[in-house]
Design a protein around this motif. Structure first.
Motif, mmCIF file in Angstrom:
data_model
loop_
_atom_site.group_PDB
_atom_site.id
_atom_site.type_symbol
_atom_site.label_atom_id
_atom_site.label_comp_id
_atom_site.label_asym_id
_atom_site.label_seq_id
_atom_site.Cartn_x
_atom_site.Cartn_y
_atom_site.Cartn_z
ATOM 1 N N GLU A 225 -1.224 -117.561 -35.741
ATOM 2 C CA GLU A 225 -0.691 -117.911 -34.474
ATOM 3 C C GLU A 225 0.510 -118.522 -34.436
ATOM 4 O O GLU A 225 1.396 -118.191 -33.416
ATOM 5 N N GLU B 153 -8.371 -105.669 -41.698
ATOM 6 C CA GLU B 153 -8.807 -106.548 -41.050
ATOM 7 C C GLU B 153 -7.801 -107.709 -40.726
ATOM 8 O O GLU B 153 -7.889 -108.348 -39.631
ATOM 9 N N ARG B 154 -6.914 -107.849 -41.830
ATOM 10 C CA ARG B 154 -5.889 -108.918 -41.325
ATOM 11 C C ARG B 154 -4.853 -108.593 -40.556
ATOM 12 O O ARG B 154 -4.271 -109.409 -39.870
ATOM 13 N N ALA C 63 -5.210 -106.528 -37.836
ATOM 14 C CA ALA C 63 -5.880 -106.669 -36.522
ATOM 15 C C ALA C 63 -5.990 -107.824 -36.186
ATOM 16 O O ALA C 63 -5.553 -108.242 -34.848
ATOM 17 N N LYS C 64 -6.417 -108.899 -37.093
ATOM 18 C CA LYS C 64 -6.394 -110.321 -36.603
ATOM 19 C C LYS C 64 -4.769 -110.970 -36.150
ATOM 20 O O LYS C 64 -4.592 -111.590 -35.282
ATOM 21 N N ARG D 209 -2.346 -108.865 -35.186
ATOM 22 C CA ARG D 209 -2.097 -108.058 -33.923
ATOM 23 C C ARG D 209 -2.879 -108.842 -32.772
ATOM 24 O O ARG D 209 -2.191 -109.001 -31.596
ATOM 25 N N SER D 210 -3.918 -109.341 -32.870
ATOM 26 C CA SER D 210 -4.511 -110.205 -31.793
ATOM 27 C C SER D 210 -3.908 -111.536 -31.332
ATOM 28 O O SER D 210 -4.141 -111.784 -29.978
ATOM 29 N N PHE D 211 -3.023 -111.943 -32.110
ATOM 30 C CA PHE D 211 -2.139 -113.068 -31.726
ATOM 31 C C PHE D 211 -0.838 -112.748 -31.195
ATOM 32 O O PHE D 211 0.003 -113.404 -30.730
ATOM 33 N N GLY D 212 -0.473 -111.345 -31.262
ATOM 34 C CA GLY D 212 0.795 -110.803 -30.796
ATOM 35 C C GLY D 212 1.878 -110.765 -31.856
ATOM 36 O O GLY D 212 2.852 -110.636 -31.241
ATOM 37 N N ASN E 86 4.108 -108.870 -34.192
ATOM 38 C CA ASN E 86 4.822 -107.577 -34.148
ATOM 39 C C ASN E 86 5.003 -106.984 -35.500
ATOM 40 O O ASN E 86 4.636 -105.991 -36.012
#
Length: 277
Positions: free
Chosen positions: A130, A170-171, A173-174, A176-179, A181
């Motif tokens: 994050e 997995e890492r 995707a995690k 990317r979920s916070f944006g 890039n």
């Protein structure tokens, strides 16, 4: 993805780049204690930049197997003043921060660093992904199990590359979920891996292209080289250069090295193969 955005400058990784290692720690396996002095650090960084390093990777916490624990306060005291010093001396420098703590990442970037290089891919500090996403800087995530203190006891796999690809999926995707890039992946040679695992990883490195992300390789003078050659880190440059060439032929985009001039030569020579194909 062949470019990453560093402080507003797009760095093209279609031609591989070299990252010079600068440890401000007393216990790193190769150069521990040698650069525990601002003047020596400036001289070493100037030499690396002159030799063609695109990035300088600054670390204040040795991640070698069994490394001593370092408090967050001590790590900040080692890293932040050196970031300020280097940015003041070399305004265009692109500093990568070798850190797994979000506060170290945050303060280093706020003081002029450009990239975060996290050996734990965010697993040792739940705020890291994050934090990096908010800072909007490139993020290098490495494959490792456990911590520098415990990782070698966790070097067991049913299928090394399959497990690594699952880990990275997995890492990523995690992140990317916070944006987040700009992501670079590091296979983590020597981290929770035996000698046999390291060479299996070398042979199968192309399987990591599944993620369609740049790959950073850190094998410079590591034990997989000097133990195989029955020598020591000081005499492992020739072996390092040979394996750098192998990694470049298998798609590595960043070489993280102690010896910049030799790595830059390696990139130039390997690049001729693609030109003439």
């Amino acid at each position: 993805m062949s470019t990453i955005n560093c402080k507003g400058t797009l760095i093209d990784l279609s031609t591989p780049k070299v990252m010079g290692i600068v440890n401000v720690t007393p216990d790193s396996f190769f150069d521990g204690g040698k650069l525990y002095n601002p003047d020596k650090i400036i001289a070493q960084v100037e030499k690396m930049l002159h030799e063609g390093a695109t990035f300088i990777d600054l670390g204040g916490y040795s991640s070698r197997p069994g490394a001593d624990f370092v408090s967050e306060e001590e790590e900040l005291n080692r890293i932040v003043p050196i970031v300020k010093l280097l940015v003041d001396k070399f305004p265009d420098i692109l500093i990568s921060i070798d850190a797994f703590r979000s506060e170290v990442a945050k303060q280093a970037i706020q003081n002029g660093a450009a990239i975060i290089n996290d050996i734990s891919a965010g697993l040792l500090d739940e705020r890291m992904l994050e934090t990096v996403a908010k800072l909007q800087v490139p993020y290098i995530m490495m494959h490792m199990k456990g911590t520098p203190q415990t990782m070698q006891s966790l070097a067991n796999y049913d299928d090394l590359l399959k497990e690594m690809n699952f880990y990275f999926s997995e890492r990523i995707a995690k992140a990317r979920s916070f944006g987040l890039n700009d992501i670079i992946i590091d296979p983590g040679f020597g981290f929770a891996k035996t000698l046999e695992h390291n060479f299996e990883l070398l042979q199968k490195m192309q399987l990591l292209h599944f993620h369609d992300l740049p790959i950073l390789v850190g094998i410079s003078r590591k034990s997989m080289i000097y133990k195989t050659l029955d020598t020591n880190p000081e005499n492992a440059l020739n072996g390092t250069t040979f394996l750098h060439a192998f990694c470049l032929q298998n798609g590595a985009k960043i070489l993280r090295v102690h010896d910049v001039a030799e790595a830059v030569e390696c990139v130039k020579l390997i690049s001729q193969f693609s030109i003439n194909n």
